[in-house]
Structure formats: structure tokens, C-alpha cells
Design a protein around this motif. Structure first.
Motif, mmCIF file in Angstrom:
data_model
loop_
_atom_site.group_PDB
_atom_site.id
_atom_site.type_symbol
_atom_site.label_atom_id
_atom_site.label_comp_id
_atom_site.label_asym_id
_atom_site.label_seq_id
_atom_site.Cartn_x
_atom_site.Cartn_y
_atom_site.Cartn_z
ATOM 1 N N ARG A 230 8.428 16.078 23.245
ATOM 2 C CA ARG A 230 9.597 15.315 23.362
ATOM 3 C C ARG A 230 10.621 15.800 23.811
ATOM 4 N NH1 ARG A 230 7.395 13.586 18.102
ATOM 5 N NH2 ARG A 230 8.650 15.147 17.293
ATOM 6 N N ALA A 231 10.649 17.304 23.557
ATOM 7 C CA ALA A 231 11.806 18.184 24.241
ATOM 8 C C ALA A 231 11.776 18.159 25.505
ATOM 9 C CB ALA A 231 12.145 19.581 23.566
ATOM 10 N N LEU A 232 10.558 18.462 25.974
ATOM 11 C CA LEU A 232 10.573 18.260 27.565
ATOM 12 C C LEU A 232 10.805 16.829 28.189
ATOM 13 C CD1 LEU A 232 7.049 20.191 27.816
ATOM 14 C CD2 LEU A 232 9.328 20.815 28.445
ATOM 15 N N ARG A 233 10.375 15.712 27.334
ATOM 16 C CA ARG A 233 10.939 14.700 27.828
ATOM 17 C C ARG A 233 12.396 14.486 27.730
ATOM 18 N NH1 ARG A 233 6.238 10.878 25.081
ATOM 19 N NH2 ARG A 233 4.400 11.636 26.232
ATOM 20 N N ALA A 234 12.886 14.847 26.731
ATOM 21 C CA ALA A 234 14.324 14.825 26.500
ATOM 22 C C ALA A 234 15.145 15.501 27.554
ATOM 23 C CB ALA A 234 14.788 15.249 25.167
ATOM 24 N N ASP A 235 14.515 16.876 28.203
ATOM 25 C CA ASP A 235 15.281 17.417 28.993
ATOM 26 C C ASP A 235 15.029 16.483 30.448
ATOM 27 O OD1 ASP A 235 15.975 19.454 27.326
ATOM 28 O OD2 ASP A 235 14.211 20.746 27.753
ATOM 29 N N GLU A 236 13.724 16.050 30.509
ATOM 30 C CA GLU A 236 13.595 15.512 31.903
ATOM 31 C C GLU A 236 14.506 14.138 31.824
ATOM 32 O OE1 GLU A 236 9.380 14.401 31.986
ATOM 33 O OE2 GLU A 236 8.612 16.480 32.372
ATOM 34 N N ARG A 237 14.643 13.742 30.617
ATOM 35 C CA ARG A 237 15.571 12.426 30.387
ATOM 36 C C ARG A 237 16.960 12.780 30.928
ATOM 37 N NH1 ARG A 237 13.124 8.892 25.516
ATOM 38 N NH2 ARG A 237 11.209 8.200 26.303
ATOM 39 N N ALA A 238 17.335 14.029 30.316
ATOM 40 C CA ALA A 238 18.547 14.507 30.513
ATOM 41 C C ALA A 238 18.757 14.865 32.159
ATOM 42 C CB ALA A 238 18.979 15.869 29.668
ATOM 43 N N GLU A 239 17.869 15.351 32.561
ATOM 44 C CA GLU A 239 17.956 15.594 34.045
ATOM 45 C C GLU A 239 18.016 14.550 34.843
ATOM 46 O OE1 GLU A 239 14.658 18.068 35.070
ATOM 47 O OE2 GLU A 239 15.535 19.921 34.130
ATOM 48 N N GLN A 240 17.133 13.355 34.365
ATOM 49 C CA GLN A 240 17.133 12.152 35.147
ATOM 50 C C GLN A 240 18.430 11.317 34.951
ATOM 51 O OE1 GLN A 240 13.777 10.020 33.692
ATOM 52 N NE2 GLN A 240 12.338 11.453 34.838
ATOM 53 N N ILE A 241 18.882 11.727 33.556
ATOM 54 C CA ILE A 241 20.403 10.939 33.522
ATOM 55 C C ILE A 241 21.535 11.496 34.162
ATOM 56 C CG2 ILE A 241 22.250 10.561 31.703
ATOM 57 C CD1 ILE A 241 19.589 10.129 29.703
ATOM 58 N N THR A 242 21.210 13.098 34.049
ATOM 59 C CA THR A 242 22.245 13.777 35.209
ATOM 60 C C THR A 242 22.153 13.234 36.424
ATOM 61 O OG1 THR A 242 22.212 15.495 33.607
ATOM 62 C CG2 THR A 242 23.013 15.925 35.792
ATOM 63 N N ALA A 243 20.809 13.465 37.022
ATOM 64 C CA ALA A 243 20.751 13.047 38.493
ATOM 65 C C ALA A 243 21.058 11.559 38.758
ATOM 66 C CB ALA A 243 19.207 12.869 38.747
ATOM 67 N N LEU A 244 20.855 10.693 37.664
ATOM 68 C CA LEU A 244 21.405 9.143 37.776
ATOM 69 C C LEU A 244 22.914 9.335 37.889
ATOM 70 C CD1 LEU A 244 18.952 7.324 35.427
ATOM 71 C CD2 LEU A 244 18.992 7.061 37.822
ATOM 72 N N LEU A 245 23.573 10.168 36.855
ATOM 73 C CA LEU A 245 24.833 10.119 36.810
ATOM 74 C C LEU A 245 25.410 10.652 38.072
ATOM 75 C CD1 LEU A 245 25.618 11.520 33.131
ATOM 76 C CD2 LEU A 245 25.952 9.113 34.069
ATOM 77 N N ALA A 246 24.740 11.767 38.646
ATOM 78 C CA ALA A 246 25.167 12.490 39.886
ATOM 79 C C ALA A 246 25.234 11.369 41.032
ATOM 80 C CB ALA A 246 24.449 13.494 40.199
#
Length: 401
Positions: free
Chosen positions: A45-61
Motif C-alpha cells: 500500500r505504501a508503494l502504491r501510495a508513493d506511486e500514486r503520489a508520484e503519479q499525482i505529482t506527475a499529474l500535477l506537474a
């Protein structure tokens, strides 16, 4: 052999004071596995959260970059739209100006064309009025020519106008009475006591109108024969009434008040013209009558000049006498001028000597010079002699005046 009895509650070893059975191990293993599973799940879940955060960050960027690009594109599109709007506005303004100028020019051209059209319509109206007036005049002329008396008055009035315009008063007479009682329309007095010239202005027009208005060739031929007969009768009457030996000229004029009728007579009725010539009657049109009047006017003028020839000769003789006297006086004056010129030359010589003597006196070149003797040419004249010579010259000029 008896089977070995196995119980999960049977302690296997002693862990401190706590006995540890197989069940406990199994439970602990199960708990450990569950814990590992939970930890793995958390890690996942942490990995997925990190991935999701990275994805969200990438999406935000990406969203930020997209927003920047959208803002840049918005600015570009806004600038392009502003330029396009400005260009469209300029083109629309230019087109509006050109359309307005073209409409103004078209309006001016339309007004000008309408003005010209109105002027032409006014000219056409004036011409139409003139045509209507001319039609009325033609109707009146036709009514005049249809009546024999009025037709004769029309021809006579035109003949009288031509004669009165070309000859001086007293050189012609209208409706004069001859010795046989005949009354020609006009009598023109000739110079040098010659018999007068007779002009007749009556013309048989009934047969001519009938011939012109004939509907068929037969009617036209009959009208032509009637016209020929009327012309022969009229020519014979002129020759019998107006050609009087010693009282009138040997030739009379038959005036035709129309050039077209005159041309038709000479073209289609040559026999009538020849017969009129044999009877010493000349058919004349208005232009020929005007030419004849001009010739008669020149003859009258020449006759008047010949009558005044002796007066002219007397004036020439007196003029020659005046010229002779003028020549004599001019010659006398020329002699006086020659004498005056000689005296002036002598005076100039004396004046020149006096000028030189005065120049010597100014430069103090005084010397004893014997008094000059008077020569035959007037050299060395004294001032008294010069004054006397000038006085004689003035008296001479006064005497000559």
C-alpha cells in the motif's frame, strides 16, 4: 505397533516459565505469517501510495505544464485574435471607405447623368416645341400656298425682300404700271437711261401640287401635262404683257419661290425652260435672283462712279497743284537749311578756336599773338561777328516762316 498419539497442546519445549506447545508454534507461525502478510500489504500500500503520489505529482506537474501551455496558447491565441480583429477591422474600414467612395462617385455620376439627361430632355422638349411650331408654320404655309391670291402674295413678299435687301431705295418699284396697263410685280431701273428690268413673282402651283400628290403614274402624267400647259400660258403672258420694246428690257424674270421646284423644272421640264428662253423669259430661283440683284448692284455702283468721274478728275488736278506747291516749298526750305548748315559750320569752327584759346588761358600759356585776320571761309570770327551772323540766321528763318 501402537500409533504415537500427537497433541497440539503437548508442550514441546519450555520457554522460560512458559511451556511452548505445537499449537502455540502453529499459532505463532500463523500470526507471523499474518503479520508478514499485513506488513507486505502495508508495504504494497505504501508503494502504491508513493506511486500514486508520484503519479499525482506527475499529474500535477503535467497539469501545471498543461495550464502553462494553455495560458501561453491562450495568450498566443488572444494576440492572434487581436491581430486578426485589428486586421479585419482595418480591412472592413478600408472596404467601407472604398465602398463609401465608390458609392459617392456613383452618386455623383448618377446625378451628373441625371443632370445631362435633364438637359437633353430640355433640348428635346425645345426641339419638339420647335418641331410643333414648324409643323404649325408648315400647315400655315400649306394653307397659304393652297390659295392662289395668298400664294402670289407669299412669292411676291419673298421676291420683294430679296430686291429690297440688295438694291438701294429708288432703284426699284413694286407694282409699277406700264404703258399697256400691265402691272408687273417688280421693275428694276437700269443705269445709263436703259429700260428697266421686269420681274414676275406669280407661279402656277396648283398643277405642281397635283403632280406631287398624284397617287398613280397616270394621275402624275396628267398633272405634269397640266403643269406644262399652265407654265407655257404664264410664260406667254409675261412675254406679251411685260416685254415692251423701248420701255422694258428684252428679258424678263419669272421668280420661282422654291429651290426644289426650280431644280425639278430644270430636271424634268427642260422643254419649258427652252421655250421660256426663246420667249426671253428667264426662270430664276431665290439664289439666282439674289445673284442677279448683286450683279445689278455692281452695275449701278459702276455707273455712279462713272457719273462722278469728272469730279474725281477735278479733285486729282487740284491735288497735283497742291503737290507742285508743296514740292516748291520743300525745295526752298532745303536751300534755307543748306545755308543755315553752312553758317552753323562756321560758328562751330569759331567756337572750337575759342575753346582752344580758353584752354591755353587756363594753363597760363599766354603769348603775344597778332590779331587774326578774317578769311573768306569765316575763320577767326569775333564774338560780335558771330552774334551778328546768328541774328541774320534768325531773321532769315523768321522771314521764311
Amino acid at each position: 505397533m501402537e500409533p504415537i498419539a500427537f497433541s497440539f497442546d503437548q508442550p514441546l519445549f519450555q520457554l522460560g516459565a512458559l511451556p511452548v506447545a505445537a499449537g502455540h508454534l502453529i499459532t505463532a507461525a500463523a500470526l507471523l505469517m499474518a503479520l508478514l502478510a499485513i506488513m507486505a500489504a502495508r508495504r504494497n500500500r505504501a508503494l502504491r501510495a508513493d506511486e500514486r503520489a508520484e503519479q499525482i505529482t506527475a499529474l500535477l506537474a503535467a497539469q501545471t505544464e498543461m495550464q502553462g501551455r494553455i495560458a501561453a496558447m491562450t495568450d498566443v491565441f488572444g494576440a492572434r485574435q487581436a491581430e486578426l480583429n485589428q486586421s479585419l477591422s482595418q480591412r472592413i474600414d478600408g472596404m467601407t471607405h472604398r465602398i463609401g467612395a465608390s458609392i459617392s462617385e456613383q452618386t455623383k455620376a448618377t446625378h451628373e447623368n441625371l443632370r445631362r439627361l435633364q438637359e437633353r430632355l430640355a433640348v428635346i422638349d425645345s426641339a419638339q416645341n420647335n418641331i410643333q411650331a414648324l409643323a404649325k408654320d408648315m400647315a400655315g404655309l400649306q394653307s397659304i400656298l393652297s390659295n392662289k391670291q395668298t400664294r402670289g402674295a407669299f412669292g411676291q413678299s419673298r421676291m420683294e425682300a430679296i430686291v429690297a435687301d440688295g438694291l438701294p431705295i429708288g432703284a426699284y418699284t413694286f407694282q409699277a404700271t406700264l404703258s399697256n396697263g400691265g402691272r408687273p410685280d417688280c421693275v428694276i431701273r437700269m443705269p445709263n437711261d436703259q429700260p428697266p428690268l421686269v420681274i414676275d413673282a406669280k407661279f402656277p402651283l396648283e398643277a405642281w401640287n397635283a403632280m406631287r400628290d398624284a397617287a398613280s403614274a397616270e394621275r402624275r402624267q396628267q398633272a405634269a401635262q397640266a403643269f406644262r400647259r399652265d407654265m407655257e400660258v404664264h410664260i406667254r403672258d409675261i412675254a406679251g404683257k411685260y416685254l415692251l420694246s423701248g420701255e422694258t428690257q428684252e428679258t424678263a424674270f419669272l421668280f420661282v419661290p422654291s429651290e426644289s421646284i426650280f431644280a425639278e423644272i430644270h430636271e424634268h421640264f427642260e422643254a419649258i425652260v427652252q421655250k421660256a428662253h426663246r420667249q426671253r423669259v428667264v426662270i430664276v430661283s431665290p439664289s439666282l435672283l439674289l445673284l442677279a440683284i448683286q450683279v445689278i448692284q455692281a452695275i449701278l455702283k459702276d455707273a455712279r462712279m462713272r457719273e462722278q468721274a469728272h469730279l474725281i478728275q477735278g479733285e486729282v488736278v487740284r491735288l497735283m497743284e497742291d503737290l507742285s506747291r508743296l514740292d516748291e516749298r520743300v525745295r526752298k526750305l532745303q536751300g534755307h537749311f543748306a545755308m543755315a548748315q553752312k553758317d552753323i559750320d562756321d560758328i562751330l569752327v569759331s567756337s572750337d578756336k575759342l575753346t582752344r584759346r580758353g584752354a591755353k588761358i587756363e594753363t597760363l600759356e599766354l603769348e603775344t599773338v597778332p590779331p587774326p585776320e578774317r578769311s573768306s571761309k569765316g575763320e577767326g570770327l569775333s564774338e560780335r561777328s558771330i552774334d551778328g551772323r546768328i541774328g541774320q540766321l534768325k531773321l532769315r528763318v523768321v522771314d521764311e516762316d
